[in-house]
Scaffold this motif. Structure first.
Motif, PDB file in Angstrom:
ATOM      1  N   GLY A  13       4.018   2.731 -11.478  1.00  0.00           N
ATOM      2  CA  GLY A  13       2.752   3.279 -11.022  1.00  0.00           C
ATOM      3  C   GLY A  13       2.915   4.147  -9.798  1.00  0.00           C
ATOM      4  O   GLY A  13       3.932   4.122  -9.113  1.00  0.00           O
ATOM      5  N   GLN A  14       1.890   4.909  -9.496  1.00  0.00           N
ATOM      6  CA  GLN A  14       1.940   5.849  -8.384  1.00  0.00           C
ATOM      7  C   GLN A  14       1.575   5.210  -7.049  1.00  0.00           C
ATOM      8  O   GLN A  14       1.687   5.852  -6.012  1.00  0.00           O
ATOM      9  CB  GLN A  14       0.986   7.019  -8.683  1.00  0.00           C
ATOM     10  N   ALA A  15       1.092   3.986  -7.061  1.00  0.00           N
ATOM     11  CA  ALA A  15       0.712   3.337  -5.808  1.00  0.00           C
ATOM     12  C   ALA A  15       1.920   3.225  -4.895  1.00  0.00           C
ATOM     13  O   ALA A  15       3.048   3.021  -5.342  1.00  0.00           O
ATOM     14  CB  ALA A  15       0.130   1.962  -6.083  1.00  0.00           C
ATOM     15  N   SER A  16       1.678   3.354  -3.603  1.00  0.00           N
ATOM     16  CA  SER A  16       2.769   3.367  -2.638  1.00  0.00           C
ATOM     17  C   SER A  16       2.365   2.612  -1.380  1.00  0.00           C
ATOM     18  O   SER A  16       1.191   2.565  -1.018  1.00  0.00           O
ATOM     19  CB  SER A  16       3.134   4.810  -2.290  1.00  0.00           C
ATOM     20  N   ILE A  17       3.358   2.063  -0.717  1.00  0.00           N
ATOM     21  CA  ILE A  17       3.138   1.425   0.578  1.00  0.00           C
ATOM     22  C   ILE A  17       3.281   2.453   1.702  1.00  0.00           C
ATOM     23  O   ILE A  17       3.054   2.147   2.872  1.00  0.00           O
ATOM     24  CB  ILE A  17       4.143   0.260   0.755  1.00  0.00           C
ATOM     25  N   LYS A  18       3.626   3.683   1.318  1.00  0.00           N
ATOM     26  CA  LYS A  18       3.895   4.726   2.318  1.00  0.00           C
ATOM     27  C   LYS A  18       2.725   4.982   3.265  1.00  0.00           C
ATOM     28  O   LYS A  18       2.936   5.119   4.480  1.00  0.00           O
ATOM     29  CB  LYS A  18       4.309   6.024   1.605  1.00  0.00           C
ATOM     30  N   PRO A  19       1.467   5.061   2.782  1.00  0.00           N
ATOM     31  CA  PRO A  19       0.360   5.285   3.732  1.00  0.00           C
ATOM     32  C   PRO A  19       0.284   4.204   4.809  1.00  0.00           C
ATOM     33  O   PRO A  19       0.030   4.510   5.979  1.00  0.00           O
ATOM     34  CB  PRO A  19      -0.883   5.267   2.833  1.00  0.00           C
ATOM     35  N   LEU A  20       0.508   2.946   4.428  1.00  0.00           N
ATOM     36  CA  LEU A  20       0.485   1.864   5.414  1.00  0.00           C
ATOM     37  C   LEU A  20       1.639   2.013   6.394  1.00  0.00           C
ATOM     38  O   LEU A  20       1.470   1.816   7.606  1.00  0.00           O
ATOM     39  CB  LEU A  20       0.563   0.507   4.704  1.00  0.00           C
ATOM     40  N   ILE A  21       2.811   2.365   5.890  1.00  0.00           N
ATOM     41  CA  ILE A  21       3.974   2.556   6.754  1.00  0.00           C
ATOM     42  C   ILE A  21       3.713   3.674   7.766  1.00  0.00           C
ATOM     43  O   ILE A  21       4.000   3.535   8.962  1.00  0.00           O
ATOM     44  CB  ILE A  21       5.229   2.878   5.915  1.00  0.00           C
ATOM     45  N   GLU A  22       3.130   4.770   7.291  1.00  0.00           N
ATOM     46  CA  GLU A  22       2.878   5.905   8.174  1.00  0.00           C
ATOM     47  C   GLU A  22       1.827   5.577   9.235  1.00  0.00           C
ATOM     48  O   GLU A  22       1.970   5.947  10.405  1.00  0.00           O
ATOM     49  CB  GLU A  22       2.452   7.121   7.348  1.00  0.00           C
ATOM     50  N   LEU A  23       0.784   4.857   8.832  1.00  0.00           N
ATOM     51  CA  LEU A  23      -0.278   4.508   9.775  1.00  0.00           C
ATOM     52  C   LEU A  23       0.205   3.551  10.862  1.00  0.00           C
ATOM     53  O   LEU A  23      -0.323   3.561  11.981  1.00  0.00           O
ATOM     54  CB  LEU A  23      -1.458   3.870   9.031  1.00  0.00           C
ATOM     55  N   THR A  24       1.174   2.727  10.534  1.00  0.00           N
ATOM     56  CA  THR A  24       1.630   1.707  11.481  1.00  0.00           C
ATOM     57  C   THR A  24       2.983   2.034  12.108  1.00  0.00           C
ATOM     58  O   THR A  24       3.532   1.219  12.845  1.00  0.00           O
ATOM     59  CB  THR A  24       1.730   0.330  10.788  1.00  0.00           C
ATOM     60  N   ALA A  25       3.510   3.233  11.841  1.00  0.00           N
ATOM     61  CA  ALA A  25       4.881   3.564  12.249  1.00  0.00           C
ATOM     62  C   ALA A  25       5.096   3.408  13.756  1.00  0.00           C
ATOM     63  O   ALA A  25       6.092   2.814  14.199  1.00  0.00           O
ATOM     64  CB  ALA A  25       5.241   4.979  11.805  1.00  0.00           C
ATOM     65  N   LEU A  67      -1.106  -5.048  12.196  1.00  0.00           N
ATOM     66  CA  LEU A  67      -1.265  -3.799  12.955  1.00  0.00           C
ATOM     67  C   LEU A  67      -2.391  -2.947  12.380  1.00  0.00           C
ATOM     68  O   LEU A  67      -3.238  -2.427  13.125  1.00  0.00           O
ATOM     69  CB  LEU A  67       0.051  -3.015  12.937  1.00  0.00           C
ATOM     70  N   ALA A  68      -2.412  -2.800  11.068  1.00  0.00           N
ATOM     71  CA  ALA A  68      -3.406  -1.935  10.431  1.00  0.00           C
ATOM     72  C   ALA A  68      -4.815  -2.483  10.581  1.00  0.00           C
ATOM     73  O   ALA A  68      -5.763  -1.732  10.841  1.00  0.00           O
ATOM     74  CB  ALA A  68      -3.068  -1.752   8.948  1.00  0.00           C
ATOM     75  N   THR A  69      -4.952  -3.806  10.438  1.00  0.00           N
ATOM     76  CA  THR A  69      -6.303  -4.370  10.509  1.00  0.00           C
ATOM     77  C   THR A  69      -6.848  -4.364  11.937  1.00  0.00           C
ATOM     78  O   THR A  69      -8.067  -4.301  12.141  1.00  0.00           O
ATOM     79  CB  THR A  69      -6.343  -5.795   9.932  1.00  0.00           C
ATOM     80  N   ALA A  70      -5.965  -4.423  12.925  1.00  0.00           N
ATOM     81  CA  ALA A  70      -6.424  -4.290  14.313  1.00  0.00           C
ATOM     82  C   ALA A  70      -6.902  -2.862  14.577  1.00  0.00           C
ATOM     83  O   ALA A  70      -7.981  -2.642  15.142  1.00  0.00           O
ATOM     84  CB  ALA A  70      -5.304  -4.664  15.278  1.00  0.00           C
ATOM     85  N   ARG A  71      -6.126  -1.888  14.161  1.00  0.00           N
ATOM     86  CA  ARG A  71      -6.498  -0.479  14.358  1.00  0.00           C
ATOM     87  C   ARG A  71      -7.721  -0.094  13.536  1.00  0.00           C
ATOM     88  O   ARG A  71      -8.470   0.817  13.913  1.00  0.00           O
ATOM     89  CB  ARG A  71      -5.323   0.426  13.962  1.00  0.00           C
ATOM     90  N   MET A  72      -7.937  -0.799  12.458  1.00  0.00           N
ATOM     91  CA  MET A  72      -9.089  -0.550  11.592  1.00  0.00           C
ATOM     92  C   MET A  72     -10.394  -0.707  12.367  1.00  0.00           C
ATOM     93  O   MET A  72     -11.401  -0.062  12.061  1.00  0.00           O
ATOM     94  CB  MET A  72      -9.036  -1.569  10.436  1.00  0.00           C
ATOM     95  N   PHE A  73     -10.351  -1.566  13.398  1.00  0.00           N
ATOM     96  CA  PHE A  73     -11.541  -1.814  14.220  1.00  0.00           C
ATOM     97  C   PHE A  73     -11.364  -1.282  15.638  1.00  0.00           C
ATOM     98  O   PHE A  73     -11.923  -1.805  16.595  1.00  0.00           O
ATOM     99  CB  PHE A  73     -11.861  -3.310  14.222  1.00  0.00           C
ATOM    100  N   ASP A  74     -10.527  -0.216  15.734  1.00  0.00           N
ATOM    101  CA  ASP A  74     -10.358   0.552  16.979  1.00  0.00           C
ATOM    102  C   ASP A  74      -9.777  -0.261  18.122  1.00  0.00           C
ATOM    103  O   ASP A  74     -10.094  -0.029  19.293  1.00  0.00           O
ATOM    104  CB  ASP A  74     -11.701   1.171  17.408  1.00  0.00           C
ATOM    105  N   TYR A  75      -8.903  -1.205  17.814  1.00  0.00           N
ATOM    106  CA  TYR A  75      -8.249  -1.961  18.873  1.00  0.00           C
ATOM    107  C   TYR A  75      -7.296  -1.055  19.640  1.00  0.00           C
ATOM    108  O   TYR A  75      -6.577  -0.250  19.045  1.00  0.00           O
ATOM    109  CB  TYR A  75      -7.475  -3.145  18.287  1.00  0.00           C
TER     110      TYR A  75
END
Length: 338
Positions: A13-25, A67-75
């Motif tokens: 499938g085309q789904a990727s973990i890359k967006p999460l990796i990039e957001l939390t790099a 990391l992503a869920t903290a930033r999701m709420f502007d931490y």
């Protein structure tokens, strides 16, 4: 006997973990630095054993969730980095302990710590990492976050004992097995996804949404691992294909196949799982039986079900890049069997 259902049919499938990796790099680079710092010790064996497993190439999905869920709420503080590192140390400690309990020889193609340094060292270094994890949780200063992660640590330990009690027990029911993986695997996914919103002062309903997301993502993740053990490849699984079978683990595909089989086929499973006759020929026969009874495809169907629950859990939350990445992670985890 033929091969299991076609895990190889069709393209990945085309789904990727890359967006999460990039957001939390950026934050993950800080986590990695903190991991190296906190895994250090004047006791020479501790960093040797810890770094052996920490550097073994895992994707570090769990800390990325924090990391992503903290930033999701502007931490905007640095507590999420310490909590993400705590989550990774908890996971690493669990792997060290797992390999001892399971008597595993390889993990991600490398010798396990227990085969190099022994069982005692693996258990004690795991305990050291848990201690470091709790020290960092205290430093963050959030009682709620400490409660969530400490509760998860207790639940994970309970799950390990539940699995030990159920080991090689072919009478284990599907519900009993789901209870084991809910504790052993999903609890840490759930905690990792919830502690970010906690320190970001998210609302109770937002925290509940991420908690549900993490729990159901963890269940889906583990069920796909179960399926991959009989038809995937080592790079997707993080260990050798067939390890669960050789170690006599009663996973969902085995439970389904055992219950659906004939008396003669159930005798085969008893001989393989309970008596340890699990050579390559037996593994091939097991794969053939799973193909005959749809055990792998039904395990994947159940994983997709939990994936949809995880997706629905996020639906009420505001649209953010982090939410989009978390949704794609669901498909990425399940598409490993594509």
């Amino acid at each position: 006997m033929g091969v299991v259902v076609s895990l190889d049919e069709g393209k990945r499938g085309q789904a990727s973990i890359k967006p999460l990796i990039e957001l939390t790099a950026h934050d993950m680079s800080r986590v990695n630095q903190l991991i190296l710092s906190k895994a250090g010790s004047d006791v020479e064996m501790i960093p040797e054993v810890a770094n052996h497993l920490i550097s073994s190439g895992g994707k570090r999905l769990r800390p990325m969730l924090t990391l992503a869920t903290a930033r999701m709420f502007d931490y905007s503080g640095d507590g999420h980095v310490k909590l993400a590192t705590s989550v990774e140390f908890m996971h690493t400690a669990t792997l060290l302990h797992d390999d001892v309990v399971d008597e595993s020889g390889l993990r991600r193609g490398k010798k396990t710590a227990r085969t190099i340094w022994g069982n005692q060292a693996s258990v004690l270094v795991g305990d050291f990492l848990l201690g470091q994890a709790f020290r960092m949780m205290v430093e963050v200063g959030s009682i709620d976050a400490l409660d969530i992660l400490s509760t998860a640590a207790s639940v994970i330990a309970e799950g390990e004992v539940m699995q030990l009690v159920a080991a090689k027990n072919l009478e284990t029911t599907e519900d009993e097995y789901l209870a084991v993986i809910r504790a052993k695997t999903a609890a840490l996914f759930s905690a990792a996804a919830e502690v970010g919103p906690v320190i970001a002062s998210a609302t109770r309903s937002e925290r509940a949404a991420l908690r549900s997301y993490g729990t159901n993502l963890g269940l889906a993740f583990q069920l796909i691992d179960d399926a991959l053990d009989y038809g995937g490849n080592a790079s997707d699984l993080g260990k050798n294909v067939g390890d669960d079978f050789r170690e006599g683990k009663v996973t969902l595909p085995v439970i389904l196949c055992y219950r659906r089989g004939t008396a003669q086929e159930r005798r085969f499973w008893k001989k393989s799982i309970e008596d340890g006759v699990s050579d390559d020929g037996a593994l091939e026969e097991a794969r053939g039986l799973m193909s005959r009874y749809g055990a792998i495809s039904d395990t994947i169907t159940r994983a997709r079900h939990f994936g949809e629950i995880a997706r629905d859990a996020l639906a009420p939350l505001k649209e953010t890049p982090q939410k989009s990445a978390l949704l794609e992670v669901i498909d990425f985890c399940i598409d490993r069997v594509s």
